[in-house]
Design an enzyme around this catalytic site. Structure first.
Site, PDB file in Angstrom:
ATOM      1  N   ARG A 242     -17.145  -5.212 -15.700  1.00 11.44           N
ATOM      2  CA  ARG A 242     -16.157  -4.152 -15.902  1.00 11.44           C
ATOM      3  C   ARG A 242     -16.194  -3.702 -17.354  1.00 11.44           C
ATOM      4  O   ARG A 242     -16.479  -4.502 -18.259  1.00 11.44           O
ATOM      5  CB  ARG A 242     -14.760  -4.643 -15.526  1.00 11.44           C
ATOM      6  CG  ARG A 242     -14.624  -5.004 -14.058  1.00 11.44           C
ATOM      7  CD  ARG A 242     -13.234  -5.532 -13.721  1.00 11.44           C
ATOM      8  NE  ARG A 242     -13.123  -5.870 -12.296  1.00 11.44           N
ATOM      9  CZ  ARG A 242     -13.436  -7.060 -11.784  1.00 11.44           C
ATOM     10  NH1 ARG A 242     -13.863  -8.027 -12.585  1.00 11.44           N
ATOM     11  NH2 ARG A 242     -13.324  -7.281 -10.484  1.00 11.44           N
ATOM     12  N   LYS A 269     -10.292  -9.865 -14.247  1.00  6.87           N
ATOM     13  CA  LYS A 269      -9.260  -9.250 -13.412  1.00  6.87           C
ATOM     14  C   LYS A 269      -8.680 -10.245 -12.420  1.00  6.87           C
ATOM     15  O   LYS A 269      -7.468 -10.263 -12.181  1.00  6.87           O
ATOM     16  CB  LYS A 269      -9.851  -8.051 -12.671  1.00  6.87           C
ATOM     17  CG  LYS A 269      -8.866  -7.324 -11.774  1.00  6.87           C
ATOM     18  CD  LYS A 269      -9.521  -6.120 -11.107  1.00  6.87           C
ATOM     19  CE  LYS A 269      -8.530  -5.395 -10.205  1.00  6.87           C
ATOM     20  NZ  LYS A 269      -9.155  -4.225  -9.546  1.00  6.87           N
ATOM     21  N   HIS A 332     -17.547   2.656 -15.628  1.00 13.40           N
ATOM     22  CA  HIS A 332     -17.413   1.794 -14.451  1.00 13.40           C
ATOM     23  C   HIS A 332     -18.544   2.047 -13.456  1.00 13.40           C
ATOM     24  O   HIS A 332     -18.787   1.238 -12.550  1.00 13.40           O
ATOM     25  CB  HIS A 332     -16.067   2.061 -13.781  1.00 13.40           C
ATOM     26  CG  HIS A 332     -15.486   0.889 -13.063  1.00 13.40           C
ATOM     27  ND1 HIS A 332     -15.861   0.529 -11.792  1.00 13.40           N
ATOM     28  CD2 HIS A 332     -14.572  -0.032 -13.441  1.00 13.40           C
ATOM     29  CE1 HIS A 332     -15.182  -0.538 -11.412  1.00 13.40           C
ATOM     30  NE2 HIS A 332     -14.402  -0.909 -12.392  1.00 13.40           N
ATOM     31  N   ARG A 335     -21.370  -0.440 -12.245  1.00 15.07           N
ATOM     32  CA  ARG A 335     -21.087  -1.421 -11.196  1.00 15.07           C
ATOM     33  C   ARG A 335     -21.429  -0.850  -9.812  1.00 15.07           C
ATOM     34  O   ARG A 335     -22.051  -1.518  -8.980  1.00 15.07           O
ATOM     35  CB  ARG A 335     -19.624  -1.841 -11.247  1.00 15.07           C
ATOM     36  CG  ARG A 335     -19.310  -2.678 -12.467  1.00 15.07           C
ATOM     37  CD  ARG A 335     -17.823  -2.891 -12.662  1.00 15.07           C
ATOM     38  NE  ARG A 335     -17.166  -3.608 -11.579  1.00 15.07           N
ATOM     39  CZ  ARG A 335     -17.229  -4.916 -11.401  1.00 15.07           C
ATOM     40  NH1 ARG A 335     -17.969  -5.663 -12.211  1.00 15.07           N
ATOM     41  NH2 ARG A 335     -16.564  -5.502 -10.408  1.00 15.07           N
ATOM     42  N   HIS A 359     -16.004 -10.065  -7.486  1.00 16.68           N
ATOM     43  CA  HIS A 359     -15.028  -9.733  -6.450  1.00 16.68           C
ATOM     44  C   HIS A 359     -14.613 -11.022  -5.736  1.00 16.68           C
ATOM     45  O   HIS A 359     -15.284 -12.049  -5.855  1.00 16.68           O
ATOM     46  CB  HIS A 359     -15.622  -8.738  -5.451  1.00 16.68           C
ATOM     47  CG  HIS A 359     -15.763  -7.363  -6.018  1.00 16.68           C
ATOM     48  ND1 HIS A 359     -16.530  -6.383  -5.424  1.00 16.68           N
ATOM     49  CD2 HIS A 359     -15.241  -6.796  -7.134  1.00 16.68           C
ATOM     50  CE1 HIS A 359     -16.473  -5.275  -6.140  1.00 16.68           C
ATOM     51  NE2 HIS A 359     -15.693  -5.506  -7.187  1.00 16.68           N
ATOM     52  N   TYR A 369     -15.507 -18.926  -3.938  1.00 15.37           N
ATOM     53  CA  TYR A 369     -16.689 -19.530  -4.541  1.00 15.37           C
ATOM     54  C   TYR A 369     -16.424 -19.803  -6.017  1.00 15.37           C
ATOM     55  O   TYR A 369     -15.768 -19.019  -6.706  1.00 15.37           O
ATOM     56  CB  TYR A 369     -17.882 -18.580  -4.434  1.00 15.37           C
ATOM     57  CG  TYR A 369     -18.567 -18.588  -3.087  1.00 15.37           C
ATOM     58  CD1 TYR A 369     -19.289 -19.701  -2.664  1.00 15.37           C
ATOM     59  CD2 TYR A 369     -18.510 -17.484  -2.248  1.00 15.37           C
ATOM     60  CE1 TYR A 369     -19.930 -19.708  -1.422  1.00 15.37           C
ATOM     61  CE2 TYR A 369     -19.142 -17.479  -1.014  1.00 15.37           C
ATOM     62  CZ  TYR A 369     -19.854 -18.590  -0.611  1.00 15.37           C
ATOM     63  OH  TYR A 369     -20.482 -18.597   0.613  1.00 15.37           O
TER      64      TYR A 369
END
Length: 405
Positions: A242, A269, A332, A335, A359, A369
């Site tokens: 990001r 985030k 952005h 990404r 994510h 994970y």
């Protein structure tokens, strides 16, 4: 004999306090220093009590008599006016402590420990600018859906519909917190579902066509601005983090010998630590940058102060100077570029891609994970991605690669 304003003004203090009686238990206490205090003497359950009624001339003769009459009505109803005043004061203080602003700040303080700093500051700024001036002092339990809608509609009226939705969501979270802590019984924000205009869906601009990625990479190589900004532009597509994570990158987070970048949880985030495997091309950029900024904290320090990272708009502004319009490419967008091409062209597993994008990805047992999951496969993916970008940069024929992963 009842008092008059003239008799009060003409009364002179003596060396001892004097009582100037008005009737019905009301009198003016004239102190040696000249101060004048209204007092009411009364009896309740056989006990003599005194109630302060204010000072003269702030409280005039008529006002003092009105207060006396109100107190005597309470006495006639079997209520102690002194205790009634204490109860009203306590209720007022409780209402003040239960105001929307006080509870919102309390909620924000508890929640912000799990938020990225920029996200936390944006939420508080919205509340301070758009909610507190109108509802901040109101007892949270008294706020109605109508007045909340009126307040939020001020945001809609200035054209910031998306912000209005976000503010309403934040207000609902504050209301739910108030309910959970016993200071409200219902959430008026829940009654406003569908009351605001819908948000027009927009997507951050991104170049995802391989035929257009090559020219973008060549433009970055030819960027004529500062060397630090050019390095940030060159690194952005290779790590596709990001924009905030890129501009706040610190040298202490990098292990160039092992080719990895460890981003701490507080910068992410999702508030989970993130590991970015670095392709050889990324390590080369960082080793080239290190002699310039490596003795400081940030990879990409602000031009104004090395103690601060580059601004939010540094990469975006550079893209604009390179000729890329708002609807073409954004900071952005790197990404979205990686997500699309890694999936549709290089055919890597979607869960590897999503993990590398930081994510929320779950394992077969529904658990998140950890940062090192599938690290070997992600290293291969990042290296293949960097090699593919090199092919596009030099204008090689674009082919689809089937990943063994």
């Amino acid at each position: 004999m009842p008092l008059t304003d003239t008799s009060i003004k003409n009364a002179k203090p003596t060396d001892k306090p004097r009582k100037l009686a008005d009737g019905g238990g009301l009198y003016l206490l004239l102190n040696p220093n000249g101060s004048r205090w209204w007092r009411l003497d009364y009896r309740f359950t056989g006990k003599r009590k005194t109630l302060s009624m204010g000072t003269y001339p702030d409280t005039g003769l008529r006002d003092a008599r009105d207060k006396r009459d109100a107190a005597r009505k309470l006495l006639a109803a079997g209520v102690d006016p002194g205790e009634q005043r204490k109860a009203e004061k306590a209720a007022g203080e409780e209402r003040a402590s239960n105001s929307f602003e006080v509870i919102a700040r309390e909620w924000h303080s508890k929640q912000s420990a799990a938020w990225v700093e920029l996200h936390a500051s944006r939420i508080m700024l919205r509340l301070e600018n758009d909610i507190f001036p109108w509802l901040g002092g109101r007892p949270i339990a008294d706020i109605t859906a109508k007045e909340l809608l009126t307040t939020v509609n001020r945001i809609v009226d200035r054209g910031a519909v998306e912000s209005a939705h976000r503010v309403l969501q934040n207000c609902g979270q504050v209301m739910r917190y108030a309910i959970a802590t016993g200071r409200a019984e219902r959430n008026p924000a829940a009654d406003l579902r569908g009351a605001l205009p819908p948000v027009k869906q927009t997507h951050l601009a991104a170049i995802t066509d391989p035929n257009s990625i090559g020219p973008l990479l060549r433009s970055i190589d030819g960027y004529q601005g500062s060397f630090v900004t050019r390095c940030a532009l060159r690194l952005a597509p290779l790590v596709f983090v990001r924009p905030g994570e890129l501009r706040q990158a610190e040298w202490a987070e990098f292990d160039l010998d092992n080719a990895q970048w460890n981003i701490p949880a507080e910068k992410m985030k999702m508030r989970e630590p993130h590991l970015v495997p670095l392709a050889p091309q990324a390590v080369e950029i960082l080793r080239e940058l290190h002699p310039l900024t490596g003795r400081g904290r940030y990879l990409f320090p602000s031009a104004r102060s090395p103690q601060r990272p580059m601004s939010n708009n540094a990469v975006l502004s550079a893209l604009r100077r390179m000729g890329y319009a708002t609807e073409e490419m954004s900071g952005h967008g790197f990404r979205a570029m990686a997500r699309t091409v890694l999936d549709e062209v290089l055919h890597f597993r979607p869960d590897y891609i999503e993990q590398q994008l930081a994510h929320a990805v779950k394992d077969p047992n529904g658990r998140a994970y950890n940062r090192t999951a599938h690290l070997a496969e992600r290293r291969k993916m990042m290296a293949a991605w960097a090699d593919y970008l090199d092919q596009l940069r030099v204008g090689a024929n674009i082919i689809q690669i089937s990943s063994a992963a």
